[in-house]
Design a protein around this motif. Structure first.
Motif, short mmCIF file in Angstrom:
data_model
loop_
_atom_site.label_atom_id
_atom_site.label_comp_id
_atom_site.label_asym_id
_atom_site.label_seq_id
_atom_site.Cartn_x
_atom_site.Cartn_y
_atom_site.Cartn_z
N ASN B 477 -5.43 -6.12 4.43
CA ASN B 477 -4.53 -6.81 5.35
C ASN B 477 -3.84 -5.83 6.30
O ASN B 477 -4.13 -4.64 6.30
CB ASN B 477 -3.55 -7.71 4.58
N PHE B 478 -2.93 -6.35 7.11
CA PHE B 478 -2.32 -5.54 8.18
C PHE B 478 -1.62 -4.30 7.63
O PHE B 478 -1.53 -3.28 8.29
CB PHE B 478 -1.34 -6.42 8.96
N SER B 479 -1.11 -4.40 6.39
CA SER B 479 -0.37 -3.26 5.85
C SER B 479 -1.23 -2.44 4.89
O SER B 479 -0.70 -1.80 3.99
CB SER B 479 0.89 -3.74 5.14
N GLU B 533 -10.29 2.15 -8.86
CA GLU B 533 -9.82 1.59 -10.14
C GLU B 533 -9.88 0.07 -10.04
O GLU B 533 -10.11 -0.48 -8.98
CB GLU B 533 -8.36 2.04 -10.37
N ASP B 534 -9.61 -0.59 -11.14
CA ASP B 534 -9.64 -2.04 -11.15
C ASP B 534 -8.58 -2.58 -10.18
O ASP B 534 -7.41 -2.22 -10.26
CB ASP B 534 -9.36 -2.54 -12.57
N VAL B 535 -9.02 -3.42 -9.25
CA VAL B 535 -8.09 -4.02 -8.30
C VAL B 535 -7.49 -5.26 -8.96
O VAL B 535 -8.20 -6.20 -9.26
CB VAL B 535 -8.80 -4.41 -7.00
N GLY B 536 -6.20 -5.24 -9.20
CA GLY B 536 -5.58 -6.36 -9.91
C GLY B 536 -5.42 -7.59 -9.03
O GLY B 536 -5.91 -7.64 -7.91
N GLU B 537 -4.71 -8.58 -9.58
CA GLU B 537 -4.49 -9.84 -8.87
C GLU B 537 -3.70 -9.63 -7.58
O GLU B 537 -3.85 -10.38 -6.63
CB GLU B 537 -3.71 -10.80 -9.76
N HIS B 538 -2.84 -8.61 -7.59
CA HIS B 538 -1.99 -8.41 -6.43
C HIS B 538 -2.57 -7.41 -5.44
O HIS B 538 -1.96 -7.13 -4.42
CB HIS B 538 -0.60 -7.93 -6.88
N GLY B 539 -3.73 -6.88 -5.73
CA GLY B 539 -4.35 -5.93 -4.82
C GLY B 539 -3.78 -4.53 -4.97
O GLY B 539 -2.87 -4.29 -5.76
N VAL B 540 -4.33 -3.60 -4.19
CA VAL B 540 -3.81 -2.23 -4.23
C VAL B 540 -3.44 -1.79 -2.82
O VAL B 540 -4.04 -2.20 -1.84
CB VAL B 540 -4.84 -1.23 -4.79
N ASP B 541 -2.42 -0.95 -2.75
CA ASP B 541 -2.00 -0.39 -1.47
C ASP B 541 -2.84 0.85 -1.20
O ASP B 541 -2.74 1.83 -1.93
CB ASP B 541 -0.51 -0.07 -1.54
N LEU B 542 -3.67 0.80 -0.16
CA LEU B 542 -4.58 1.92 0.09
C LEU B 542 -3.84 3.12 0.68
O LEU B 542 -4.32 4.24 0.58
CB LEU B 542 -5.69 1.48 1.04
N THR B 543 -2.67 2.89 1.28
CA THR B 543 -1.98 4.02 1.93
C THR B 543 -1.37 4.96 0.92
O THR B 543 -1.19 6.13 1.21
CB THR B 543 -0.87 3.52 2.86
N ILE B 544 -1.03 4.48 -0.26
CA ILE B 544 -0.42 5.34 -1.28
C ILE B 544 -1.32 6.55 -1.52
O ILE B 544 -0.88 7.70 -1.50
CB ILE B 544 -0.22 4.56 -2.60
N ASP B 545 -2.58 6.27 -1.67
CA ASP B 545 -3.54 7.33 -1.93
C ASP B 545 -3.69 8.24 -0.72
O ASP B 545 -3.86 9.44 -0.86
CB ASP B 545 -4.88 6.70 -2.30
N MET B 546 -3.63 7.63 0.48
CA MET B 546 -3.78 8.42 1.69
C MET B 546 -2.68 9.47 1.80
O MET B 546 -2.93 10.60 2.14
CB MET B 546 -3.76 7.52 2.91
#
Lengths: 181, 550
Positions: B477-479, B533-546
């Motif tokens: 999504n946008f964020s 890793e397993d993407v949960g019901e709420h999804g994952v924030d990709l920027t954290i890793d970035m």
């Protein structure tokens, strides 16, 4: 289950006596039974020349009917409980807003696949307004499968045909305690 | 660190946690029944269903002193030393009386009530109510009136929890709904001439714990127990709300928001909620075809419209497309922002396989109006596609990322032989005729889309594709939050999901599985590393890793 299971009772075949070994007394015994049935009252009927008599039409599980209320409208409120209870999934309902001010929902279409139905009577039991009932009509025939899928009009016509002989099982709906209008 | 005792079970709450009795009880697996409390709304403590015994434990002496009266758990903060009892006889009596009071003038028309099966009043009555009805009021049906275009009110079914009223005050800030009259005559209503019309109006139906507020769109169409619920992501805008898709026998009946604290909290907008009918549109494209003068010439499988397009079997079409694309040579790909991350990745992989210099462009992301933000922060984005961020990041890895406008002049200038365009837009006018004709300048135009468009008309290789409810995969999504969802229904006969087509084109065995592809994407593209890793019901924030990687 094992052969030595204590719950199993082993019995021996009785030994034949002289009369048994001769066979003739047993043949005479059998023929007596046959002859007695020849002259006793017949319990079979020669269908289709003679129609069988149904002892209690109120508990017979034959073709379905859709009952009408006092104003001649279909009694069904399209609650889908019959379709939910149906183990054969032969009831198909499309519910919509009713055209009458005193009722909220009614079946726009109500079809029962009479070929798929197993005549268990669960729909009748599930119905909260006693709209669907099984009649004592048993000789159901048709030339095509499509013909045997009964729609709302057909099911209402079964009601018109049978209501004189078979009154509604209960006065469900407005007058009963458990039902609702 | 706050210590709280609930039904003799001790829990420790974090320093920054501000929980009420209901939330604290949930931590130990105790469900306190409630009608008026909702985590997204203010507390009014008016329904009295969550009454519990409450007291405090003296931390020094260990002595527990209980309050003589029952208190509403929703309004009672769980602080250090709070003791709550939810299973005593006193509490059970209170619940039974509240249930009885609510049912005195509640119509017993469950068989025709749309809420039956997911109704709190029903559930709580079975769990906490009394066996017998002592009231002598005969069963009756409910009066009904329309609150607006989307919502119908069944007046007598209401239990006056006022969730809907608070929602309109606090979340949308539009204040349409209100409580009129007093005491036993209280009713929910709107002011004459000011109906319930805001972009979030459908949420009041989900909020209603009983069948008082009905969704006019869903009303009478299906009983809830026939439907299966699948997780999904709304593809209406780039917010990407978490949703639940309710389906029965491959037909969608309604879409509801799924709680996701990181994206949409408890809400979704009416645009997303009601704009799914195109899934079952009669005009959906079905049956793939390849333009082939030879085939239509001998009349073997011509569809008779004289266009020279013959409807074909999927297996033949995929083999033909693969053949034709590989013979043609230079290739350009247009990735739709309606593709999932996995599909975009597979298509790019395939394009690179065919032509190592293939051009990758990202299709248009429609923008309608401006972002619309409500008072509590819920935002409907102007960008009406779910996965622009995802496909852009995939495209960026496979060489220079172009826009569609940048790609168009290159088609004739660079002598592109094959253009592969993916659609999937619910907007029928996503591509105009001029652009379509420019794309058709290439020798081959492969199109995957769900509805007829000028582009579909000029395509040489046509492959009907799937809508969001039919696809499994991930959206960003946008964020930069990635959410993975399974499919809810099967695509109509004659249409296939883009992913399964690419899977077959790449010669992979078995059925298309987005999870396997996402693992590949995560290991190969740095941006998606967090999705490994397993993407949960709420999804994952990709920027954290970035940020960590930078």
């Amino acid at each position: 289950m094992q052969a030595n299971d204590p719950d199993i009772l082993w019995v021996e075949e009785p030994k034949l006596g002289l009369a048994g070994k001769l066979y003739l007394p047993l043949i005479a015994q059998g023929l007596t039974t046959t002859t007695r049935h020849l002259f006793s009252k017949k319990i079979t009927v020669s269908y289709p020349d003679t129609e069988p008599e149904i002892a209690n039409p109120l508990i017979y599980r034959g073709v379905h009917r859709l009952n009408r209320d006092e104003q001649g409208r279909v009694k069904c409120v399209a609650c889908f409980l019959c379709a939910t209870a149906c183990p054969a999934h032969c009831i198909d309902i499309i519910g919509t807003e009713s055209p009458w001010p005193d009722r909220e929902k009614y079946p726009e279409s109500f079809t029962i696949d009479e070929l798929r139905c197993i005549y268990c009577g669960m729909c009748e039991e599930a119905c909260p307004v006693d709209a669907i009932e099984l009649t004592s009509l048993y000789n159901l025939t048709g030339r095509t499968r499509e013909e045997m899928v009964f729609d709302k009009e057909k099911l209402l016509s079964v009601h018109d045909q049978t209501i004189d002989k078979e009154p509604m099982r209960s006065q469900g709906g407005a007058t009963s305690q458990g039902g609702f209008p | 660190m706050a210590k709280v005792w609930i039904d003799d079970q001790e829990i420790e709450l974090g320093d920054n946690e501000r929980l009420n009795g209901i939330e604290a009880a949930r931590r130990v697996g105790v469900e306190v029944p409630h009608y008026c409390w909702h985590p997204g709304l203010s507390v009014v403590a008016s329904c009295r269903m969550c009454l519990v015994e409450c007291g405090t434990k003296n931390s020094e002496t260990g002595e527990v002193s209980m309050l003589p009266k029952l208190v509403p758990a929703c309004q009672t903060p769980a602080k250090d030393g709070t003791v709550m009892v939810t299973n005593s006889e006193k509490v059970a009596h209170a619940r039974a009386f509240v249930e009885e009071a609510l049912l005195i003038d509640h119509p017993i028309d469950c068989p025709i009530c749309d809420k039956a099966g997911e109704c709190n009043l029903q559930d709580y009555h079975f769990e906490h109510g009394q066996q017998e009805r002592r009231a002598d009021i005969k069963p009756f049906t409910s009066r009904r009136r329309s609150m607006g275009e989307t919502v119908t009110l069944f007046v007598d079914r209401c239990v006056m929890c006022s969730r809907c009223v608070r929602f309109c005050r606090e979340v949308t800030g539009t204040n349409e709904l209100m409580v009129v009259q007093r005491g036993a005559h209280e009713e929910i209503d709107v002011f004459p001439g000011f109906p319930l019309e805001n972009k979030l109006s459908g949420n009041v139906v989900d909020l209603c714990p009983v069948g008082a507020l009905g969704d006019s769109d869903f009303l009478y169409s299906q009983r809830v127990w026939f439907m299966k619920t699948h997780n999904g992501v709304c593809t209406g805008c780039s917010t990407g709300c978490s949703i639940q898709i309710d389906e029965n026998q491959d037909k969608v009946y309604r879409i509801r928001p799924r709680t996701n604290p990181h994206v949409n909290q408890w809400w979704m907008c009416d645009d997303g909620r009601y704009n799914w009918r195109y899934i079952h549109d009669d005009a959906r494209l079905i049956g793939p075809s390849v333009s082939d003068p030879a085939v239509s010439g001998n009349g073997a499988s011509s569809n008779g419209d004289g266009s020279g397009l013959g409807l074909m079997e999927w297996s033949t079409v995929i083999a033909r497309v693969d053949d034709d694309v590989r013979t043609a040579g230079k290739m350009a790909v247009v990735l739709s922002p309606h593709l999932t991350v996995e599909e975009a990745y597979l298509l790019c992989t395939y394009a690179r396989d065919v032509d190592p210099d293939a051009l990758i462009a990202v299709g248009p992301a429609p923008v309608v109006g401006e972002d619309e933000t409500f008072s509590q922060g819920f935002t409907i984005r102007a960008e009406k596609c779910p996965n622009r961020r995802g496909v852009e990041e995939v495209a960026a890895v496979f060489g220079k990322r172009l826009t569609l406008d940048e790609l168009l002049p290159k088609i004739t200038r660079d002598g592109i032989q094959t253009v592969w365009v993916t659609g999937g837009y619910p907007q029928a006018d996503w591509m105009d005729e001029a652009t379509a004709n420019q794309l058709a300048a290439a020798q081959m135009l492969v199109v995957q889309d769900i509805a007829d468009s000028p582009l579909w008309q000029v395509a040489t290789h046509k492959m009907p594709s799937a809508t969001f409810a039919e696809k499994e995969g991930s959206y960003v999504n946008f964020s930069n939050r990635l959410q993975s969802v399974p499919w809810a229904i099967r695509p109509p006969a004659g249409a296939r999901t883009e992913g399964s087509v690419y899977w077959q084109l790449l010669g992979r065995s078995g059925l298309y599985q987005s999870k396997i592809v996402l693992k590949e994407v995560a290991s190969e593209i740095a941006f998606f590393r967090a999705a490994g890793e397993d993407v949960g019901e709420h999804g994952v924030d990709l920027t954290i890793d970035m940020l960590a990687g930078a």
